[in-house]
Design a protein around this motif. Structure first.
Motif, mmCIF file in Angstrom:
data_model
loop_
_atom_site.group_PDB
_atom_site.id
_atom_site.type_symbol
_atom_site.label_atom_id
_atom_site.label_comp_id
_atom_site.label_asym_id
_atom_site.label_seq_id
_atom_site.Cartn_x
_atom_site.Cartn_y
_atom_site.Cartn_z
ATOM 1 N N GLY A 42 0.771 -1.223 0.000
ATOM 2 C CA GLY A 42 0.000 0.000 0.000
ATOM 3 C C GLY A 42 0.802 1.272 0.000
ATOM 4 O O GLY A 42 2.033 1.281 -0.039
ATOM 5 N N LEU A 43 0.056 2.358 0.073
ATOM 6 C CA LEU A 43 0.605 3.709 0.189
ATOM 7 C C LEU A 43 0.676 4.059 1.662
ATOM 8 O O LEU A 43 -0.264 3.819 2.415
ATOM 9 C CB LEU A 43 -0.289 4.707 -0.544
ATOM 10 N N ASP A 44 1.782 4.625 2.044
ATOM 11 C CA ASP A 44 2.083 4.936 3.428
ATOM 12 C C ASP A 44 2.176 6.450 3.569
ATOM 13 O O ASP A 44 2.838 7.093 2.753
ATOM 14 C CB ASP A 44 3.447 4.311 3.737
ATOM 15 N N ALA A 45 1.554 7.033 4.579
ATOM 16 C CA ALA A 45 1.677 8.477 4.828
ATOM 17 C C ALA A 45 1.823 8.701 6.326
ATOM 18 O O ALA A 45 1.141 8.043 7.123
ATOM 19 C CB ALA A 45 0.464 9.223 4.308
ATOM 20 N N ARG A 46 2.713 9.598 6.704
ATOM 21 C CA ARG A 46 2.911 9.959 8.104
ATOM 22 C C ARG A 46 2.928 11.474 8.223
ATOM 23 O O ARG A 46 3.630 12.153 7.484
ATOM 24 C CB ARG A 46 4.234 9.386 8.625
ATOM 25 N N LEU A 47 2.178 11.970 9.183
ATOM 26 C CA LEU A 47 2.067 13.404 9.436
ATOM 27 C C LEU A 47 2.605 13.695 10.833
ATOM 28 O O LEU A 47 2.105 13.126 11.808
ATOM 29 C CB LEU A 47 0.599 13.824 9.342
ATOM 30 N N PRO A 48 3.645 14.535 10.965
ATOM 31 C CA PRO A 48 4.193 14.803 12.300
ATOM 32 C C PRO A 48 3.185 15.537 13.175
ATOM 33 O O PRO A 48 2.533 16.480 12.731
ATOM 34 C CB PRO A 48 5.424 15.653 12.030
ATOM 35 N N ILE A 49 3.047 15.061 14.404
ATOM 36 C CA ILE A 49 2.168 15.699 15.384
ATOM 37 C C ILE A 49 2.995 16.615 16.276
ATOM 38 O O ILE A 49 2.642 17.763 16.516
ATOM 39 C CB ILE A 49 1.441 14.642 16.238
ATOM 40 N N SER A 50 4.114 16.088 16.774
ATOM 41 C CA SER A 50 4.998 16.886 17.628
ATOM 42 C C SER A 50 6.402 16.304 17.581
ATOM 43 O O SER A 50 6.592 15.163 17.181
ATOM 44 C CB SER A 50 4.489 16.892 19.075
ATOM 45 N N TRP A 51 7.370 17.115 17.967
ATOM 46 C CA TRP A 51 8.746 16.645 18.043
ATOM 47 C C TRP A 51 9.474 17.427 19.125
ATOM 48 O O TRP A 51 9.055 18.512 19.510
ATOM 49 C CB TRP A 51 9.487 16.761 16.712
ATOM 50 N N SER A 52 10.549 16.834 19.596
ATOM 51 C CA SER A 52 11.348 17.482 20.631
ATOM 52 C C SER A 52 12.136 18.640 20.015
ATOM 53 O O SER A 52 12.292 18.717 18.803
ATOM 54 C CB SER A 52 12.285 16.469 21.287
ATOM 55 N N LYS A 53 12.658 19.503 20.862
ATOM 56 C CA LYS A 53 13.415 20.661 20.373
ATOM 57 C C LYS A 53 14.627 20.247 19.554
ATOM 58 O O LYS A 53 14.996 20.909 18.604
ATOM 59 C CB LYS A 53 13.869 21.532 21.545
ATOM 60 N N THR A 54 15.246 19.148 19.927
ATOM 61 C CA THR A 54 16.459 18.708 19.221
ATOM 62 C C THR A 54 16.128 17.915 17.961
ATOM 63 O O THR A 54 17.000 17.687 17.139
ATOM 64 C CB THR A 54 17.320 17.820 20.121
ATOM 65 N N GLY A 55 14.877 17.469 17.808
ATOM 66 C CA GLY A 55 14.503 16.662 16.650
ATOM 67 C C GLY A 55 14.760 15.183 16.845
ATOM 68 O O GLY A 55 14.527 14.380 15.949
ATOM 69 N N ARG A 56 15.212 14.791 18.037
ATOM 70 C CA ARG A 56 15.496 13.374 18.281
ATOM 71 C C ARG A 56 14.210 12.549 18.362
ATOM 72 O O ARG A 56 14.158 11.435 17.859
ATOM 73 C CB ARG A 56 16.300 13.195 19.561
ATOM 74 N N PHE A 57 13.167 13.064 19.005
ATOM 75 C CA PHE A 57 11.919 12.326 19.184
ATOM 76 C C PHE A 57 10.806 12.984 18.376
ATOM 77 O O PHE A 57 10.632 14.198 18.439
ATOM 78 C CB PHE A 57 11.526 12.297 20.663
ATOM 79 N N VAL A 58 10.054 12.163 17.632
ATOM 80 C CA VAL A 58 8.962 12.669 16.804
ATOM 81 C C VAL A 58 7.763 11.743 16.989
ATOM 82 O O VAL A 58 7.899 10.522 16.958
ATOM 83 C CB VAL A 58 9.359 12.694 15.304
ATOM 84 N N SER A 59 6.578 12.328 17.191
ATOM 85 C CA SER A 59 5.345 11.528 17.179
ATOM 86 C C SER A 59 4.597 11.855 15.890
ATOM 87 O O SER A 59 4.578 13.005 15.447
ATOM 88 C CB SER A 59 4.491 11.809 18.412
ATOM 89 N N LEU A 60 4.003 10.827 15.285
ATOM 90 C CA LEU A 60 3.378 10.975 13.970
ATOM 91 C C LEU A 60 2.027 10.281 13.920
ATOM 92 O O LEU A 60 1.840 9.241 14.561
ATOM 93 C CB LEU A 60 4.276 10.330 12.896
ATOM 94 N N PHE A 61 1.104 10.840 13.140
ATOM 95 C CA PHE A 61 -0.115 10.130 12.767
ATOM 96 C C PHE A 61 0.219 9.405 11.466
ATOM 97 O O PHE A 61 0.843 9.977 10.580
ATOM 98 C CB PHE A 61 -1.285 11.087 12.536
ATOM 99 N N GLN A 62 -0.166 8.158 11.354
ATOM 100 C CA GLN A 62 0.147 7.417 10.131
ATOM 101 C C GLN A 62 -1.115 6.802 9.547
ATOM 102 O O GLN A 62 -2.065 6.491 10.251
ATOM 103 C CB GLN A 62 1.179 6.339 10.399
ATOM 104 N N LEU A 63 -1.109 6.641 8.234
ATOM 105 C CA LEU A 63 -2.207 5.998 7.530
ATOM 106 C C LEU A 63 -1.614 5.196 6.374
ATOM 107 O O LEU A 63 -0.846 5.731 5.577
ATOM 108 C CB LEU A 63 -3.202 7.024 6.988
ATOM 109 N N THR A 64 -1.943 3.924 6.336
ATOM 110 C CA THR A 64 -1.533 3.051 5.240
ATOM 111 C C THR A 64 -2.790 2.432 4.661
ATOM 112 O O THR A 64 -3.657 1.974 5.404
ATOM 113 C CB THR A 64 -0.582 1.936 5.734
#
Length: 187
Positions: A83-105
């Motif tokens: 399938g087609l995969d899409a991820r949309l960032p919800i939030s991330w840490s100031k340094t960019g090390r941690f990212v939370s994403l909404f995903q839809l496949t």
């Protein structure tokens, strides 16, 4: 009055960062690949593996193609979702090390099934190619500029046709629902 003055002075700090503003020391490559291990439960237990190749846009949105093999542990059949995969960032840490994403496949689900007797139709049947949708949340930890780990928690719904083995006529549709967890390496 002092709160308004403070907000104007610090307005740039209060705005969410965009992907292009994140530090570049972590995995911010445009083209990326992932390998997944999958486990889950629902109408049947699931074990599987898969891969995804994608592109990260300036906005931080990720799109790509994915393919997996899910073995249904209860009865020895499997599903191959492509399938087609899409991820949309919800939030991330100031340094960019941690990212939370909404995903839809979403895409096609190819059944790898044995022929079996279907009591409702009194005939030998097999499952064909149907479709699936898989929304969820993903949590990514960027380790280095080239490497990261990702953990997804997803809901998957699949709908596969049940066809008569001798004539290939579709007799019915089967809907299945699962909760999946995926652990992956991002490179």
């Amino acid at each position: 009055q002092t709160l308004r003055t403070w907000a104007r002075k610090h307005a740039d700090e209060l705005k969410p960062a965009t992907s292009s503003q994140l530090p570049k020391r972590f995995n911010q490559k445009r083209i990326y690949s992932m390998l997944h291990a999958v486990g889950g439960s629902g109408d049947h237990g699931i074990l599987g593996a898969g891969l995804c190749a994608g592109y990260r846009w300036d906005s931080g949105i990720e799109t790509g193609l994915s393919a997996h093999y899910y073995s249904l542990t209860n009865w020895g059949n499997g599903i191959v979702p492509v399938g087609l995969d899409a991820r949309l960032p919800i939030s991330w840490s100031k340094t960019g090390r941690f990212v939370s994403l909404f995903q839809l496949t979403t895409g096609l689900g190819f059944s790898h099934s044995r022929e079996s007797f279907h009591p409702d139709h009194n005939t030998i049947t097999h499952k064909g190619t149907g479709f699936f949708i898989q929304p969820g949340l993903a949590f990514r930890m960027n380790i280095t500029r080239q490497l990261g780990m990702i953990f997804d928690l997803c809901y998957m719904s699949s709908r596969l046709p049940i066809a008569e083995s001798s004539s290939q006529n579709t007799l019915d549709w089967e809907s299945k629902h699962y909760i999946l967890s995926r652990f992956g390496i991002l490179f």
